[in-house]
Write an enzyme that holds these catalytic residues in place. Structure first.
Site, PDB file in Angstrom:
ATOM      1  N   CYS A 191      51.022 -35.780 -19.051  1.00 25.02           N
ATOM      2  CA  CYS A 191      51.417 -35.544 -17.660  1.00 25.02           C
ATOM      3  C   CYS A 191      50.737 -34.260 -17.202  1.00 25.02           C
ATOM      4  CB  CYS A 191      52.933 -35.486 -17.512  1.00 25.02           C
ATOM      5  SG  CYS A 191      53.751 -34.256 -18.544  1.00 25.02           S
ATOM      6  N   ARG A 231      57.124 -34.372 -18.756  1.00 25.23           N
ATOM      7  CA  ARG A 231      57.425 -35.720 -18.288  1.00 25.23           C
ATOM      8  C   ARG A 231      56.966 -36.764 -19.314  1.00 25.23           C
ATOM      9  NH1 ARG A 231      54.675 -35.517 -12.404  1.00 25.23           N
ATOM     10  NH2 ARG A 231      53.459 -33.888 -13.427  1.00 25.23           N
TER      11      ARG A 231
END
Lengths: 149, 287
Positions: free
Chosen positions: B245, B250
């Site tokens: 990410c 994430r």
């Protein structure tokens, strides 16, 4: 441009605190948060009062009082919106009762001064957006025939 | 949401429900760990008995861009009163984004006795379960950790480059705008400094939050996840896979879903992610 006295006083107080005390003070303000009363606004809130970029799903209103000053109101829909509620309470307690022209001068740099290490990546933008929303409402209220926003 | 055991996951044992957590609040073999992005949240109220593990101050090295050392992990486990036998259960804000990140870091040290509370903090709150501001204290433990082993769960840039050249599976879990290079940062987040926009060549765009049910933050069923990852994006569970990410947080959520819920055999998280790749000289980028 100096901040209004009450706001400056809160900023000065936060500057003296260590991180632990600052966290507790922010939580204390969050606890003091009072949602917009139903005579001003009720759910579903008007989307035009929603604060952009605020992940806490916050709303702001600035009501002109008979003496020409403003009373600020907020709603924070996200139950985890602790930071948003803290800032809303600070803005209400330090800016409500001032003329719109004075509120319109307050800029978003106060967010860093109040939150410091408690600004997370996503929060900073939303909190600054909250200050900008109040500023916009105040500036609009300062215009003729803008008694209610 | 359906019962976790009935959702068809490969490793359902890594998820526990809010009911399970409430039933184990006084279980001394369980340590609840709250990990959030918002640094105020834990102090504002947390699950009784839960300790706070902060991703920046507790999990990251304070000088290098790296994670804590074995000694740092041992000190952390001692602080939270955990032993090798302790079942650590992570939960947090943003649909367990940071909880999965902490879970992933714990796996670098081989603490496999770890779980995530499905739905995270928001589900617990929506169900009006108890929260407290009392910060628990636990007797310090002596925890002897193994050396951090990055190889199993972590990918570095040279490995990613080789992976790209061999047409390996890559998952870009950022927003579609970040993937396309039209945005250099998450929506509503500051730009944290990548010089180039776009994505690693060959990466599939599967935003991390597609793995969860937006109403309560729980993970989708295995069939729904298979449809997302394996059918719509043609990822193969038996092929080496790297997720990334912006800084690897994430993507640790997607790493969790791929590895444990769908049983991908070899999936790693590239925590250098776009803040590294988008600044590297002479690496391939697609837009």
């Amino acid at each position: 441009m100096p901040y209004p006295p009450k706001l400056q006083s809160v900023i000065d107080m936060f500057a003296m605190f260590d991180p632990h005390d600052r966290t507790n003070m922010l939580l204390s303000y969050s606890d003091q948060f009072r949602e917009v009363p139903p005579e001003v606004a009720s759910r579903p809130f008007d989307q035009s009062h929603q604060i952009p970029q605020c992940e806490s799903d916050a709303y702001a209103w600035a009501m002109k009082q008979p003496d020409g000053t403003l009373k600020l109101h907020f709603a924070v829909e996200n139950p985890s919106g602790v930071s948003a509620r803290a800032l809303a309470a600070i803005l209400d307690k330090t800016l409500s009762g001032l003329p719109p022209e004075e509120i319109g001068q307050v800029d978003s740099s106060i967010v860093e001064k109040l939150f410091r290490q408690n600004i997370s990546m996503g929060k900073g933008m939303g909190l600054m957006s909250m200050v900008e929303a109040v500023r916009s409402l105040a500036r609009a209220a300062a215009q003729p025939d803008q008694s209610r926003r | 949401m359906t019962d976790i055991a009935s959702r068809g996951y490969t490793h359902p044992e890594v998820l526990v429900s809010t009911d399970w957590v409430e039933q184990h609040l006084n279980d001394p073999s369980v340590r609840l760990i709250e990990s959030n992005e918002d640094t105020l949240l834990y102090s504002s109220g947390h699950i009784p008995g839960a300790v706070h593990v902060d991703w920046t101050s507790d999990l990251n090295d304070q000088i290098r861009r790296d994670y804590i050392t074995r000694e740092g992990f041992e000190a952390l486990m001692s602080r939270i009163g955990a032993t090798k036998d302790t079942t650590v259960v992570f939960y947090g804000d943003k649909n367990n984004w940071w909880a999965c990140y902490a879970f992933w870091v714990f796996q670098l040290f081989g603490h496999t006795n770890a779980k995530v509370m499905d739905g995270g903090r928001v589900k617990w709150q929506k169900e009006s379960r108890p929260l407290t501001r009392d910060v628990p204290t636990y007797a310090p433990t002596t925890y002897v950790a193994e050396d951090r082993s990055d190889k199993r769960h972590r990918a570095f840039r040279e490995e990613v480059l080789q992976h790209v050249e061999s047409k390996g599976q890559l998952v870009d879990v950022r927003s579609p705008e970040e993937y396309a290079g039209t945005r250099m940062h998450m929506p509503d987040y500051p730009n944290e400094g990548a010089l180039r926009g776009g994505h690693i060549p060959g990466a599939k765009s599967i935003p991390w939050a597609k793995a969860i049910n937006p109403d309560d933050g729980t993970f989708k069923t295995a069939d729904e996840l298979k449809k997302l990852y394996c059918e719509e994006n043609q990822l193969k569970p038996n092929q080496p896979t790297i997720a990334y990410c912006r800084i690897g947080e994430r993507s640790s959520h997607s790493w969790f879903a791929l590895k444990y819920l769908l049983g991908f055999e070899n999936v790693r998280n590239y925590d250098g992610s776009w803040t590294e790749w988008g600044n590297l000289v002479n690496v391939p980028i697609e837009k």
